[in-house]
Design a protein around this motif. Structure first.
Motif, PDB file in Angstrom:
ATOM      1  N   UNK A 130       0.848  -1.172   0.000  1.00 15.29           N
ATOM      2  CA  UNK A 130       0.000   0.000   0.000  1.00 15.29           C
ATOM      3  C   UNK A 130       0.902   1.246   0.000  1.00 15.29           C
ATOM      4  N   UNK A 131       0.591   2.229  -0.825  1.00 14.96           N
ATOM      5  CA  UNK A 131       1.391   3.456  -0.922  1.00 14.96           C
ATOM      6  C   UNK A 131       1.087   4.381   0.253  1.00 14.96           C
ATOM      7  N   UNK A 132       1.955   5.364   0.447  1.00 12.74           N
ATOM      8  CA  UNK A 132       1.700   6.338   1.509  1.00 12.74           C
ATOM      9  C   UNK A 132       0.412   7.116   1.220  1.00 12.74           C
ATOM     10  N   UNK A 133       0.155   7.389  -0.050  1.00 10.88           N
ATOM     11  CA  UNK A 133      -1.093   8.076  -0.409  1.00 10.88           C
ATOM     12  C   UNK A 133      -2.303   7.249   0.009  1.00 10.88           C
ATOM     13  N   UNK A 134      -2.265   5.945  -0.257  1.00  6.28           N
ATOM     14  CA  UNK A 134      -3.370   5.062   0.127  1.00  6.28           C
ATOM     15  C   UNK A 134      -3.549   5.027   1.641  1.00  6.28           C
ATOM     16  N   UNK A 135      -2.443   4.967   2.362  1.00  2.00           N
ATOM     17  CA  UNK A 135      -2.514   4.906   3.823  1.00  2.00           C
ATOM     18  C   UNK A 135      -3.088   6.197   4.399  1.00  2.00           C
ATOM     19  N   UNK A 136      -2.642   7.352   3.885  1.00  2.00           N
ATOM     20  CA  UNK A 136      -3.165   8.627   4.356  1.00  2.00           C
ATOM     21  C   UNK A 136      -4.616   8.835   3.941  1.00  2.00           C
ATOM     22  N   UNK A 181      -6.824   6.552   3.685  1.00  2.00           N
ATOM     23  CA  UNK A 181      -7.610   5.744   4.616  1.00  2.00           C
ATOM     24  C   UNK A 181      -7.783   6.470   5.958  1.00  2.00           C
ATOM     25  N   UNK A 182      -6.734   7.127   6.427  1.00  2.00           N
ATOM     26  CA  UNK A 182      -6.787   7.863   7.700  1.00  2.00           C
ATOM     27  C   UNK A 182      -7.736   9.059   7.582  1.00  2.00           C
ATOM     28  N   UNK A 183      -7.563   9.854   6.534  1.00  2.00           N
ATOM     29  CA  UNK A 183      -8.318  11.094   6.395  1.00  2.00           C
ATOM     30  C   UNK A 183      -9.598  10.995   5.595  1.00  2.00           C
ATOM     31  N   UNK A 184      -9.831   9.847   4.987  1.00  2.00           N
ATOM     32  CA  UNK A 184     -11.020   9.651   4.154  1.00  2.00           C
ATOM     33  C   UNK A 184     -11.139  10.764   3.107  1.00  2.00           C
ATOM     34  N   UNK A 185     -10.010  11.019   2.413  1.00  2.00           N
ATOM     35  CA  UNK A 185      -9.984  12.074   1.402  1.00  2.00           C
ATOM     36  C   UNK A 185      -8.884  11.758   0.384  1.00  2.00           C
ATOM     37  N   UNK A 186      -8.913  12.458  -0.731  1.00  2.00           N
ATOM     38  CA  UNK A 186      -7.879  12.279  -1.747  1.00  2.00           C
ATOM     39  C   UNK A 186      -6.576  12.941  -1.282  1.00  2.00           C
ATOM     40  N   UNK A 187      -5.453  12.320  -1.609  1.00  2.00           N
ATOM     41  CA  UNK A 187      -4.132  12.771  -1.168  1.00  2.00           C
ATOM     42  C   UNK A 187      -3.228  12.969  -2.379  1.00  2.00           C
ATOM     43  N   UNK A 188      -2.466  14.070  -2.365  1.00  2.00           N
ATOM     44  CA  UNK A 188      -1.466  14.314  -3.405  1.00  2.00           C
ATOM     45  C   UNK A 188      -0.175  14.765  -2.708  1.00  2.00           C
ATOM     46  N   UNK A 222       5.043  16.237   2.789  1.00  2.00           N
ATOM     47  CA  UNK A 222       4.008  17.268   2.800  1.00  2.00           C
ATOM     48  C   UNK A 222       3.009  16.880   1.718  1.00  2.00           C
ATOM     49  N   UNK A 223       1.734  16.892   2.079  1.00  2.00           N
ATOM     50  CA  UNK A 223       0.719  16.467   1.116  1.00  2.00           C
ATOM     51  C   UNK A 223      -0.481  17.399   1.110  1.00  2.00           C
ATOM     52  N   UNK A 224      -1.164  17.402  -0.018  1.00  2.00           N
ATOM     53  CA  UNK A 224      -2.406  18.137  -0.202  1.00  2.00           C
ATOM     54  C   UNK A 224      -3.568  17.185  -0.015  1.00  2.00           C
ATOM     55  N   UNK A 225      -4.627  17.679   0.607  1.00  2.00           N
ATOM     56  CA  UNK A 225      -5.857  16.899   0.703  1.00  2.00           C
ATOM     57  C   UNK A 225      -7.028  17.836   0.450  1.00  2.00           C
TER      58      UNK A 225
END
Length: 90
Positions: free
Chosen positions: A1-7, A9-16, A30-33
């Motif tokens: 699972x990628x870090x984007x997928x893991x985040x 799942x935590x935030x229930x939002x799209x991650x970039x 650092x990521x955008x959500x």
């Protein structure tokens, strides 16, 4: 699972991912959500993941800033900052 997928799942939002910087034996990511908000995570080389407690607050921009923020483990446990990086007390 990628870090984007893991985040995601935590935030229930799209991650970039917008920035990644090596800090000791980990990466500051650092990521955008939700398209416009930013937050941060720490991903250790071992795969352990920590994220900011408050995704809508400030964001550390470098290793020195990490200790100024409150962190949670991937499963929601409060972390302490030890030697400049978030850790769990066992």
């Amino acid at each position: 699972m990628t870090i984007e997928d893991r985040l995601k799942k935590i935030g229930n939002c799209d991650i970039k991912i917008i920035k990644s910087e090596i800090v000791k034996d980990a990466k500051l990511v650092i990521f955008e959500f939700d398209e416009f908000d930013t937050s941060a995570a720490i991903l250790y080389n071992t795969g352990e993941l920590f994220h900011l407690k408050d995704w809508q607050g400030g964001v550390p921009t470098n290793q020195k800033d990490i200790e100024e923020f409150d962190w949670l483990s991937e499963d929601g446990k409060d972390a302490i900052v030890l030697d400049g990086l978030p850790r769990l007390l066992i």
